[in-house]
Design an enzyme around this catalytic site. Structure first.
Site, PDB file in Angstrom:
ATOM      1  N   CYS A   1      -0.794   3.874  -6.337  1.00 32.63           N
ATOM      2  CA  CYS A   1      -1.722   3.262  -5.380  1.00 32.63           C
ATOM      3  C   CYS A   1      -1.857   1.834  -5.866  1.00 32.63           C
ATOM      4  CB  CYS A   1      -3.076   3.963  -5.415  1.00 32.63           C
ATOM      5  SG  CYS A   1      -4.365   3.051  -4.527  1.00 32.63           S
TER       6      CYS A   1
ATOM      7  N   CYS B   1       0.866  -1.178   0.000  1.00 34.77           N
ATOM      8  CA  CYS B   1       0.000   0.000   0.000  1.00 34.77           C
ATOM      9  C   CYS B   1       0.904   1.228   0.000  1.00 34.77           C
ATOM     10  CB  CYS B   1      -0.866  -0.029   1.257  1.00 34.77           C
ATOM     11  SG  CYS B   1      -1.823   1.464   1.531  1.00 34.77           S
TER      12      CYS B   1
HETATM   13  N1  DGL Z   1      -4.035   0.595  -1.889  1.00 37.64           N
HETATM   14  C1  DGL Z   1      -3.705   1.724  -1.156  1.00 37.64           C
HETATM   15  C2  DGL Z   1      -2.497   2.470  -1.714  1.00 37.64           C
HETATM   16  O1  DGL Z   1      -1.663   1.886  -2.342  1.00 37.64           O
HETATM   17  C3  DGL Z   1      -4.714   2.585  -0.472  1.00 37.64           C
HETATM   18  C4  DGL Z   1      -6.090   2.734  -0.967  1.00 37.64           C
HETATM   19  C5  DGL Z   1      -6.968   3.376   0.086  1.00 37.64           C
HETATM   20  O2  DGL Z   1      -7.294   2.672   1.043  1.00 37.64           O
HETATM   21  O3  DGL Z   1      -7.303   4.554  -0.041  1.00 37.64           O
HETATM   22  O4  DGL Z   1      -2.320   3.630  -1.487  1.00 37.64           O
END
Ligand code: DGL
Length: 262
Positions: free
Chosen positions: A189, A75
């Site tokens: 993301c 993440c």
């Molecule tokens: N998948 C996450 C990232 O890489 C976060 C998405 C979220 O929960 O807003 O930032």
């Protein structure tokens, strides 16, 4: 090292599957625990303080329960805010996921690159530093989108999501000043590679890059010489709140056939 000691992947939702995919391709027998903090999803609209407090504590609990050999913060939001805190809290190697600005700058010809992340990620000093260190001669245009995160979750859960909705949600990046000159977009993301097919179709001259393959190579390197089970086992998906049943087919595609709640 126990052959059964898993790799632990962590995200707010299903985005980390875009990191798990390339890792499984490289290390097919690695036991996997995939943890999603869906009780606090989405991270991208939360404050730095909330994420910096929540993520290390949760990872601490997960490490105690599953005894992984290595943890992957799959993440960007959690990594750009809390990577140091997590490393300080755990005594196993921790691999983070940070925006792939360096490879994007290496390939850009127009010297205009886009960074598509969450609202929280695109405002981080971590991104300022990567831009300064690796893309100093590029114009770096950032755009944070909570809508794209939601669309990726819905697509994986089998809801009807259209290509038009996804393309429209990313459009402000290309409509920003100099946006028409972007030739490379960092998918900053982990949810967004799960939508990349549609973004690529809509922007044929633009390359979309993410960190998945590089992180898989890093995990392979860090676990060199360690034993693995002889066969691939059933991966475990752990959620902090009960997940929708409709997610099951997508999880199974990534080898996650056991579903648990923390
Ligand atoms: N998948 C996450 C990232 O890489 C976060 C998405 C979220 O929960 O807003 O930032």
């Amino acid at each position: 090292m126990e052959p059964g000691a898993p790799l632990l992947f962590f995200d707010s939702g299903i985005g980390g599957l875009s990191i798990l995919g390339p890792t499984r391709a490289l290390l097919p027998h690695a036991p996997i625990v995939y943890a999603a903090d869906n009780a606090a999803f989405p991270y991208g609209t939360r404050s730095e303080g909330e994420i910096a407090a929540r993520v290390p504590a949760l990872l601490g609990r997960l490490v105690e329960r599953f005894r992984p050999r290595l943890a992957v913060i799959a993440c960007n939001t959690a990594s750009t805010i809390a990577l140091d805190h997590v490393r300080a809290a755990l005594d196993i190697p921790v691999v983070g996921t940070v925006p792939a600005i360096k490879p994007a700058a290496e390939r850009s010809k127009s010297r205009v690159i886009g960074v598509l992340g969450t609202e929280a990620t695109v405002r981080q000093p971590y991104v300022d530093n990567l831009s300064r260190d690796f893309a100093g001669d590029c114009t770096v245009i950032r755009y944070g989108s909570a809508a794209l995160v939601e669309l990726a979750e819905r697509r994986l859960a089998g809801d009807t999501v259209s290509k038009d909705e996804v393309v429209a949600a990313a459009q402000p990046l290309f409509e920003a000043a100099n946006g028409a000159e972007i030739d490379t977009v960092v998918l900053a993301c982990t949810h967004f590679p799960l939508l990349a097919d549609w973004l690529e179709e809509a922007h044929p001259g633009v390359a979309f890059v993410d960190g998945g393959a590089g992180i898989a190579r890093r995990i392979d390197y860090l676990t060199k010489g360690q034993p693995w089970p002889d066969t691939a086992g059933d991966g475990i998906a752990v959620f902090t709140a009960p997940p929708p049943d409709t997610l099951r087919p997508a999880l199974e595609k990534f080898g996650l056939s056991q579903i648990k709640t923390l």
